[in-house]
Motif scaffolding. Structure first.
Motif, PDB file in Angstrom:
ATOM      1  N   SER A 426       0.850  -1.222   0.141  1.00 29.05           N
ATOM      2  CA  SER A 426       0.022   0.086  -0.148  1.00 29.05           C
ATOM      3  C   SER A 426       0.940   1.448  -0.250  1.00 29.05           C
ATOM      4  O   SER A 426       0.570   2.257  -0.689  1.00 29.05           O
ATOM      5  CB  SER A 426      -0.869   0.130   1.329  1.00 29.05           C
ATOM      6  OG  SER A 426      -1.479  -1.059   1.466  1.00 29.05           O
ATOM      7  N   ILE A 427       1.980   1.248   0.887  1.00 29.17           N
ATOM      8  CA  ILE A 427       2.891   2.364   0.905  1.00 29.17           C
ATOM      9  C   ILE A 427       3.430   2.668  -0.441  1.00 29.17           C
ATOM     10  O   ILE A 427       3.607   3.844  -0.840  1.00 29.17           O
ATOM     11  CB  ILE A 427       3.591   2.199   2.043  1.00 29.17           C
ATOM     12  CG1 ILE A 427       2.899   2.254   3.463  1.00 29.17           C
ATOM     13  CG2 ILE A 427       4.826   3.399   2.040  1.00 29.17           C
ATOM     14  CD1 ILE A 427       3.774   2.100   4.669  1.00 29.17           C
ATOM     15  N   VAL A 428       4.129   1.611  -0.940  1.00 27.74           N
ATOM     16  CA  VAL A 428       4.941   1.712  -1.933  1.00 27.74           C
ATOM     17  C   VAL A 428       3.785   2.193  -3.342  1.00 27.74           C
ATOM     18  O   VAL A 428       4.334   3.078  -4.021  1.00 27.74           O
ATOM     19  CB  VAL A 428       5.682   0.465  -2.564  1.00 27.74           C
ATOM     20  CG1 VAL A 428       5.909   0.715  -3.825  1.00 27.74           C
ATOM     21  CG2 VAL A 428       6.812   0.151  -1.504  1.00 27.74           C
ATOM     22  N   HIS A 430       1.053   3.940  -2.863  1.00 26.76           N
ATOM     23  CA  HIS A 430       1.004   5.304  -2.818  1.00 26.76           C
ATOM     24  C   HIS A 430       2.162   6.244  -3.265  1.00 26.76           C
ATOM     25  O   HIS A 430       1.980   7.193  -3.997  1.00 26.76           O
ATOM     26  CB  HIS A 430       0.535   5.709  -1.385  1.00 26.76           C
ATOM     27  CG  HIS A 430       0.524   7.091  -0.881  1.00 26.76           C
ATOM     28  ND1 HIS A 430      -0.546   7.682  -1.190  1.00 26.76           N
ATOM     29  CD2 HIS A 430       1.242   7.967  -0.326  1.00 26.76           C
ATOM     30  CE1 HIS A 430      -0.370   9.187  -0.940  1.00 26.76           C
ATOM     31  NE2 HIS A 430       0.875   9.217  -0.297  1.00 26.76           N
ATOM     32  N   LEU A 431       3.466   6.034  -2.855  1.00 26.29           N
ATOM     33  CA  LEU A 431       4.458   6.688  -3.212  1.00 26.29           C
ATOM     34  C   LEU A 431       4.446   6.529  -4.753  1.00 26.29           C
ATOM     35  O   LEU A 431       4.717   7.819  -5.508  1.00 26.29           O
ATOM     36  CB  LEU A 431       5.810   6.115  -2.428  1.00 26.29           C
ATOM     37  CG  LEU A 431       5.769   6.036  -0.989  1.00 26.29           C
ATOM     38  CD1 LEU A 431       7.024   5.549  -0.519  1.00 26.29           C
ATOM     39  CD2 LEU A 431       5.844   7.592  -0.595  1.00 26.29           C
ATOM     40  N   LEU A 432       4.390   5.529  -5.424  1.00 29.29           N
ATOM     41  CA  LEU A 432       4.634   5.585  -6.750  1.00 29.29           C
ATOM     42  C   LEU A 432       3.390   6.383  -7.554  1.00 29.29           C
ATOM     43  O   LEU A 432       3.884   7.161  -8.422  1.00 29.29           O
ATOM     44  CB  LEU A 432       4.224   4.245  -7.499  1.00 29.29           C
ATOM     45  CG  LEU A 432       5.622   3.242  -7.246  1.00 29.29           C
ATOM     46  CD1 LEU A 432       5.104   1.790  -7.770  1.00 29.29           C
ATOM     47  CD2 LEU A 432       6.854   3.682  -7.629  1.00 29.29           C
ATOM     48  N   LYS A 433       2.245   6.592  -6.985  1.00 30.72           N
ATOM     49  CA  LYS A 433       1.193   7.363  -7.543  1.00 30.72           C
ATOM     50  C   LYS A 433       1.662   8.771  -7.505  1.00 30.72           C
ATOM     51  O   LYS A 433       1.493   9.649  -8.533  1.00 30.72           O
ATOM     52  CB  LYS A 433      -0.221   7.085  -6.757  1.00 30.72           C
ATOM     53  CG  LYS A 433      -1.146   6.346  -7.463  1.00 30.72           C
ATOM     54  CD  LYS A 433      -2.336   6.150  -6.705  1.00 30.72           C
ATOM     55  CE  LYS A 433      -2.436   5.471  -5.572  1.00 30.72           C
ATOM     56  NZ  LYS A 433      -3.717   5.463  -4.919  1.00 30.72           N
ATOM     57  N   GLU A 472      -0.113  17.951  -6.641  1.00 33.06           N
ATOM     58  CA  GLU A 472       0.382  17.207  -5.793  1.00 33.06           C
ATOM     59  C   GLU A 472       1.448  17.984  -4.923  1.00 33.06           C
ATOM     60  O   GLU A 472       1.997  18.945  -5.404  1.00 33.06           O
ATOM     61  CB  GLU A 472       1.483  15.864  -6.243  1.00 33.06           C
ATOM     62  CG  GLU A 472       1.673  14.773  -5.439  1.00 33.06           C
ATOM     63  CD  GLU A 472       0.506  14.168  -5.030  1.00 33.06           C
ATOM     64  OE1 GLU A 472       0.121  14.102  -3.828  1.00 33.06           O
ATOM     65  OE2 GLU A 472      -0.434  13.601  -5.758  1.00 33.06           O
ATOM     66  N   TYR A 475       7.702  16.839  -3.127  1.00 33.91           N
ATOM     67  CA  TYR A 475       8.504  16.249  -1.858  1.00 33.91           C
ATOM     68  C   TYR A 475       9.416  15.101  -2.793  1.00 33.91           C
ATOM     69  O   TYR A 475       9.375  15.190  -3.992  1.00 33.91           O
ATOM     70  CB  TYR A 475       7.820  15.624  -0.937  1.00 33.91           C
ATOM     71  CG  TYR A 475       7.058  14.400  -1.116  1.00 33.91           C
ATOM     72  CD1 TYR A 475       6.224  14.029  -2.240  1.00 33.91           C
ATOM     73  CD2 TYR A 475       7.548  13.178  -0.515  1.00 33.91           C
ATOM     74  CE1 TYR A 475       5.587  12.791  -2.462  1.00 33.91           C
ATOM     75  CE2 TYR A 475       6.978  11.760  -1.000  1.00 33.91           C
ATOM     76  CZ  TYR A 475       6.059  11.745  -1.868  1.00 33.91           C
ATOM     77  OH  TYR A 475       5.526  10.464  -1.944  1.00 33.91           O
ATOM     78  N   PHE A 476      10.592  14.568  -1.820  1.00 37.35           N
ATOM     79  CA  PHE A 476      11.358  14.241  -2.599  1.00 37.35           C
ATOM     80  C   PHE A 476      11.229  12.887  -3.645  1.00 37.35           C
ATOM     81  O   PHE A 476      11.988  12.994  -4.549  1.00 37.35           O
ATOM     82  CB  PHE A 476      12.557  13.486  -1.653  1.00 37.35           C
ATOM     83  CG  PHE A 476      12.147  12.434  -0.713  1.00 37.35           C
ATOM     84  CD1 PHE A 476      11.267  12.539   0.415  1.00 37.35           C
ATOM     85  CD2 PHE A 476      12.082  11.006  -1.086  1.00 37.35           C
ATOM     86  CE1 PHE A 476      10.720  11.457   1.299  1.00 37.35           C
ATOM     87  CE2 PHE A 476      11.661  10.002  -0.435  1.00 37.35           C
ATOM     88  CZ  PHE A 476      10.953  10.249   0.657  1.00 37.35           C
ATOM     89  N   VAL A 477      10.154  12.413  -3.455  1.00 35.10           N
ATOM     90  CA  VAL A 477       9.778  11.242  -4.374  1.00 35.10           C
ATOM     91  C   VAL A 477       9.273  11.611  -5.808  1.00 35.10           C
ATOM     92  O   VAL A 477       9.596  11.269  -7.061  1.00 35.10           O
ATOM     93  CB  VAL A 477       8.772  10.176  -3.765  1.00 35.10           C
ATOM     94  CG1 VAL A 477       7.907   9.631  -4.923  1.00 35.10           C
ATOM     95  CG2 VAL A 477       9.121   9.378  -2.977  1.00 35.10           C
TER      96      VAL A 477
END
Lengths: 582, 582
Positions: A426-428, A430-433, A472, A475-477
């Motif tokens: 779920s976290i990954v 979300h970060l990818l999105k 969005e 941030y770093f991602v």
């Protein structure tokens, strides 16, 4: 002082205004829950690989402690299916089932889980439960239900199968099926069929026969007790125990004993991670049902105080011969439906179980394990729900993949791997999105001060002004993404003279994104292109002011995108006005 | 076909238009980089725990392959400090330094890293590097610089100290300091002092003496070569090797040999995670400098093609006696400053190193390891930069904690733990920040259609209408927060009749958040309060339409917050108009 005492002891709050009406409602609910809990507590202990009395003990002191510290008025604390399965998975790594070490490890697990929950409550870390997304929880519960049901089939067949994953369980069932004990199978299959029928068919039947809804409901709830009584009597009367039907056997006739967990560092080290997992999953199950039930009456649940309540309950379980407990879904709903008004209903349930422990245990000597397995199977199959797959597929693919992965990984690699992987996925996802945010080029809607996506709306644009709305937080991602995105749109011979980043949906600019903006500013400056911002939010602007970026930026910060256009593309604004006037 | 071939072989692009001017510029840059690279390649091999020639071999075929596949025109590929340290940390886990197994493990590591980079490039996974935030990279480089410098002190003192963490290194230095070899110390200290002076003092001095900036710069770049020559001659002439000064010794005089990595599954299993770490860190270091240098000339770097280029370089290293390589920061800057125009400059550097490998290795026989250690220390201390702590403290505390934790954990537990923890900490801090989003109650700014925070601005409000602006995407981590937040603001005797959620900054509503909204709708409905949305973005609205939520919601979706107010609080709108007219 009293205020803070009352905060940590909610019983002081509801206890003061306890009325006779509440008492009689709580008593009725307690009787119904007690009848439901006696077979369940024995069955879940069996599922956890523990002696039957551990389930009863886990339903006495822990419930009393939750009554003192908990905030939910309907939550029924005690042994539950998923936590029992997690307990079995955790302890069988460190001890052999049936040994003293196994039961002691269960106490240590309860102690660790209790200490963690209590500490999380004091440190106000209740929000940690949010890291489990709804689809992951739903997928985990569904897969656990299947695993639990599969693990109980061995009791129905009377064979010695086992395993932590679906493949292991099925393989082991198939290879040992030849040893099936027919008497056991008849009892198990009959009990399972009976309980399914009680669940689906009995209530409508009784209603048609003229019973009141309440009485019909009560009869349905008592179904498992009837199955227990009938199969116990049959096993005793027909001497089936001598014919290979596994029975509960000797259960000590006593109130909960005082027990000490094993505090050896090696064991604590081995059980720490499973205990954390059990704590979080138990808390999530408990808080979900508590909040759902509280919301129906406009009451509030304090998640941090709930952690303290569940922590106290588990610490209680550790010192009174129990094993990890939490607030269960089905019993809590029954408790609520039966009219429980305060946590006192729980206390009365505990008294009921204490009476059972002190006087009734000889009666379950001949109770077949197959009957208990049947109650578990029927209970957990009610939790299995594949509709979540269809719902998430329709709504959001990334949620769908999270739930599908959780189900598959739980079935394939067991409960601990499954739920951990679900959280990570779920976290990954979300970060990818958020790593490739939606960036829209916007233009002016003629006749308004509004700016909309050039691809979705009829808008006025100016080739020398590139207006980008970033949907969005930066941030770093995604920091480098924006840099690339702007550079991509400014080809080598582009007519663009100014770039405006419209920040109405940018809720944060972290240090990495700040450095990317600085790099972007440098690149644009070297090419003679201006960089501007518009509609920067208050908190974001406050932070930008603490950096040097605003001094170094070659352009301006505009309050609104319209202000930016009036200055940077006045002709386009006039054009838009003319178009609107036509 | 040709198009796609050209995409994967950028050399076909720049090679066609290669001019005589570019040739002479590339040649000058190659000479300077070669002079810098010869001592560095020996030194970094030493740092990686490998024989000196591994450094030279890693600077020949890998550079040629990058020339063919890479997109950066200034990147200087080869052995670099941080990757050498990571290599040492990874291989010393699986083999004894100085053995054949150690060198073979280095080949396997290069092979794995090359294969991973290549695969990531083909799969277009270049964005994965974004998971390393700028502060984490800065903290990691600083801490690695300190660790590397500390690890080289043993060569300066001529003792056999070692260790992976700062504490281990210091402890080991202190306990073995008594064995210091004075000759080694004199050479090491003198070389270190000389190189620091060359870096800081020589260039200004030469400029004052009348040298051109270019000549002064060249002289400063040649400093390490001078230190190598002088200390080698001194060691040979004074017979210091017999007095305990450790020297490079026999280096085979040959072009890179053909070597085969060890493909045993056990070794691959042990090295897979370190190889992934090395790949990502090497890629991040390389792409950062490549993008910085490209941006200065308005050129673009293709991250996915860079992965392929670096992957090919590492695969080349694996089969020609090298070890993991990447694009280095300092040499790339020197290459760029020296005027390199195309990747051909790298090819010429490779030819320079090949000549060195074939003819010059006997000359470094008496080169003291202390001199090499001095060049490493001076180079890496240039990477140490604690200003990032001050900058992030001023700008963003969560970035500060990420960088501080990365530095401390790297120093305390070594490079692999440090950087992994840094990534995890950044992600968790980001999730925590978004877990409690900023939710502002907004009111109407009189005389406009704008809505602003009631705490920051003079606005009109209506006690029966609660308008909340949510400054974050709604997803599982904060799903419950919004539910709680709304319920907190509607106390038991609140006059609120309608709630409007203003979604202008909501870039996503995931399935968990959708379920929370459904739960909120249920609670509000049961209390007779309306739930409405306003300013929902296109993509978010598209998705909501696929669910049943919009049918179930008891209120409306308004295009703008102003529309919502005109319907739900018409009196307040009139009031605001009156106030504006005053």
């Amino acid at each position: 002082m009293l205020q803070s005492l009352r905060h940590y002891l909610p019983i002081l709050d509801w206890g003061r205004s306890y009325s006779r009406g509440a008492l009689s409602n709580d008593l009725v609910a307690a009787v119904i829950v007690t009848i439901m809990l006696i077979p369940q507590s024995l069955a879940y202990a069996l599922l956890a690989g523990l002696p039957a009395e551990a389930g009863i003990y886990a339903s006495i002191v822990p419930i009393l402690l939750y009554t003192v510290f908990g905030t939910s008025r309907a939550l029924a604390v005690g042994p539950v299916a998923v936590v029992s399965l997690l307990t079995a998975a955790a302890i069988s790594e460190v001890a052999e089932q049936g040994t003293m070490g196994y039961a002691t490890a269960a106490l240590t697990l309860a102690f660790l889980s209790g200490a963690m929950l209590f500490a999380m409550g004091v440190l106000r870390l209740g929000f940690l439960a949010n890291f489990l997304s709804h689809p992951v929880i739903a997928g985990f519960i569904t897969a656990s239900g299947i695993l639990i049901a599969a693990s109980q089939l061995r009791h129905i067949f009377g064979i010695a199968a086992g395993g932590d994953t679906l493949v292991e369980l099925v393989e082991s069932l198939v290879t040992t099926l030849a040893n099936t004990n027919l008497y056991t199978l008849v009892i198990g299959a009959a009990a399972t069929a009976f309980l399914f029928w009680v669940r689906k068919g009995l209530k409508p039947l009784l209603r048609r026969a003229g019973l009141s809804p309440m009485a019909a409901d009560f009869a349905a709830k008592a179904g498992p007790v009837a199955a227990v009584v009938v199969t116990t009597v049959a096993t005793w009367g027909l001497g089936l125990a001598e014919r290979g039907v596994a029975i509960v056997g000797e259960v000590p006739q006593s109130l909960p004993p005082f027990t000490l967990p094993d505090f050896s560092p090696a064991l604590i080290g081995q059980l720490a991670v499973p205990a954390l997992l059990i704590s979080i999953i138990g808390f999530v199950e408990s808080i979900s049902v508590a909040q759902t039930l509280a919301a129906k009456k406009g009451q509030r649940i304090d998640p941090d105080q709930e952690l303290i309540g569940l922590g106290a309950a588990n610490l209680g379980a550790a010192f009174t011969g129990g094993y990890p407990v939490t607030g269960g879904f089905s019993r809590s709903v029954v408790n609520y439906d039966a009219g429980a008004e305060t946590p006192a209903a729980g206390a009365f349930t505990a008294v009921g179980l204490a009476i059972a422990a002190a006087f009734l245990t000889p009666l379950v000597h001949f109770l077949p394990k197959a009957t208990l397995a049947a109650t578990i199977i029927v209970a957990v199959l009610g939790l299995v729900d594949f509709k979540i797959l269809k719902k998430t597929w329709a709504y959001s693919r990334s949620d769908f993949w999270a739930v599908a992965a959780t189900i598959l990984l739980t079935l394939a690699f067991g409960v601990e791997t499954g739920v951990s992987a679900g959280v990570l996925i779920s976290i990954v996802l979300h970060l990818l999105k958020t790593s490739k945010p939606h960036v829209a080029e916007v233009g002016l809607v003629p006749g308004t001060h509004h700016f909309r996506n050039v691809n979705r709306h009829q808008v006025t644009t100016d080739p020398a002004l590139l207006s980008l709305r970033v949907d969005e937080s930066l941030y770093f991602v995604n920091a480098r993404f924006l840099e690339d995105c702007v550079q991509d749109r400014i080809a080598e011979d582009s007519p663009v003279k100014n770039v405006v980043l419209m920040c109405s949906a940018v809720n944060e600019i972290d240090f990495s994104a700040l450095e990317s903006l600085e790099a972007l500013n440098e690149v644009l400056t070297s090419r003679g292109i201006g960089l501007h911002l518009s509609e920067v939010k208050g908190p974001v602007m406050d932070r930008l002011k603490t950096s040097h970026f605003l001094d170094e930026m070659n352009g301006e910060v505009f309050l609104s995108q319209y202000d930016a256009w009036r200055k940077l593309a006045p002709c386009a604004v006039v054009q838009a006005e003319a178009r609107a006037a036509e």
